[in-house]
Design an enzyme around this catalytic site. Structure first.
Site, short mmCIF file in Angstrom:
data_model
loop_
_atom_site.label_atom_id
_atom_site.label_comp_id
_atom_site.label_asym_id
_atom_site.label_seq_id
_atom_site.Cartn_x
_atom_site.Cartn_y
_atom_site.Cartn_z
CG ASP A 128 -2.41 1.23 -4.27
OD1 ASP A 128 -3.60 1.56 -4.06
OD2 ASP A 128 -1.52 1.39 -3.42
CD GLU A 161 -4.52 3.31 1.31
OE1 GLU A 161 -4.44 3.83 2.43
OE2 GLU A 161 -4.42 2.07 1.14
NI NI Z 1 -7.20 -0.55 1.24
#
Ligand code: NI
Length: 411
Positions: A84, A142
């Site tokens: 991401d 994340e």
């Molecule tokens: Ni990172």
């Protein structure tokens, strides 16, 4: 035996390096936010299937688990990459800069995905010449919430005995890596405090309960927790990030909302902090006649690298980049990383991949609009990941139990 396999692996990495650089730049041009990694996930899946991987996808998120040769009777090592990007407008001015308005790979997850793909492709080409299983986890969200927990719940670590992960790191030059025994990164928790007072005319404060004054005392008392109630040998941070309240200048404010984050590197301290905060808030509110709500959410645990896996990393990295380029980071940082969740389930290690090269303007900090990764670091990442996995599968690295938490003594 394992040295020959590694040499072959390195040769393949060199031969696919240009392809991986192109993939990294394409990912960089088309970043996707947490939980929106649709096209990235599609590209990763198609490419891995082309190279013979069995890829498991999910209905609820864009994370993927890729299996090269599922064989339950052999040891499995997992390699994780996050996919991401961040809501930042890129200002690098590079030809492969983000083409998506307000979205940017400003944390280097494009390089993590590219490195894991390159490692996967190289493994597919030596499929029959090494023992054990390599599994790749391409993780969503994340930067968001719960990406790694979704993956673990989805079976990412089932039957696996170890895991490896890396992060691009602009504080070390390309050609170096940073490793760390024990606690490498802090736990990261969030909290919200709501203070309820009573409004009155600004000229008649005695008829109200001033939520702003109560808040100022709470801010003060929360700052005493780290300085006066926690052992100074145990790092901890309590930071308030937002504070909102009040309607106009002549009304005593009746409602304030504060939010903040707590970081620790020790589970015992981490578990005590919410109670300490609640006591402080309660004491202030009681003395001033205010009421409160206190929400505390435990997010990522501390990231704890396991000793035998760090030893393995240092040994393999030394062979590839030389001892002088393997840097012992010594101190943990107070930033959080959800790779920590995997390390609570299986042994493993996370490491920093140096990506700073002044000539290519790749030394800007993460989450900065000028952040970029030096493409020359990609093959170092692939080789180290590959060599560690091969060594782990070909030799008997001791399979110790996952770390006991709260291990101050480890750093
Ligand atoms: Ni990172």
């Amino acid at each position: 035996m394992s040295e020959k396999i590694k040499d072959k692996f390195f040769e393949i990495v060199d031969s696919i390096n240009d392809q991986i650089i192109k993939i990294r730049r394409d990912l960089h041009s088309y970043p996707e936010l947490s939980d929106d990694e649709k096209e990235t996930s599609k590209m990763v899946k198609e490419l891995l299937e082309k190279y013979g991987y069995e890829v498991k996808k999910f209905d609820t998120h864009y994370g993927l688990i890729a299996y090269l040769k599922p064989n339950k009777n052999q040891k499995t090592i997992a390699i994780r990459a996050d996919m991401d990007a961040l809501p930042i407008t890129e200002q690098t001015g590079k030809e492969y800069a983000s083409k998506i308005d307000g979205v940017m790979h400003a944390c280097g997850h494009d390089s993590h995905t590219a490195i894991a793909l390159g490692t996967a492709i190289a493994f597919s080409k030596i499929k029959d010449s090494f023992n054990g299983n390599v599994r790749f986890i391409f993780q969503h969200a994340e930067e968001g919430e719960g990406g790694s927990l979704d993956m673990i719940e989805g079976g990412a670590l089932d039957g696996a005995s170890a895991i490896l992960g890396l992060h691009a790191y602009p504080y070390l030059p390309t050609g170096q890596i940073g490793y760390k025994y024990g606690v490498m990164m802090a736990s990261a928790d969030m909290f919200t405090i709501e203070i309820f007072g009573k409004s009155s005319h600004g000229a008649r404060p005695h008829e109200g309960v001033d939520a702003i004054l109560v808040t100022s005392m709470i801010v003060n008392s929360l700052n005493h927790i780290v300085s006066r109630r926690i052992d100074p040998l145990h790092p901890a941070v309590i930071s308030l990030g937002t504070i909102e309240g009040g309607k106009t200048s002549n009304i005593i404010c009746d409602h304030v909302i504060l939010t903040g984050t707590v970081r620790t590197v020790n589970d015992k301290i981490r578990n005590k902090i919410p109670d300490m905060m609640r006591e402080s808030i309660k004491g202030v509110c009681k003395s001033m006649g205010a009421k409160f709500n206190f929400d505390y959410t435990f997010y990522y645990p501390e990231l704890i690298n396991e000793k035998s896996m760090v030893n393995l990393l240092v040994k393999e990295a030394t062979n590839i980049i030389g001892e002088q380029n393997c840097i012992d980071l010594k101190d943990p940082v107070m930033g959080g990383e959800d790779f920590a969740e995997y390390l609570k389930v299986v042994n493993g290690t996370f490491f920093r991949l140096g990506t700073c090269n002044e000539n290519k303007q790749t030394c800007h900090p993460q989450h900065n609009s000028k952040f970029d990764v030096d493409d020359d670091a990609l093959k170092i990442g692939m080789k180290i990941m590959g060599a560690c996995a091969i060594e782990f599968l070909e030799t008997s690295v001791p399979a110790t139990l996952p770390n006991e938490l709260g291990c101050f003594a480890k750093y």
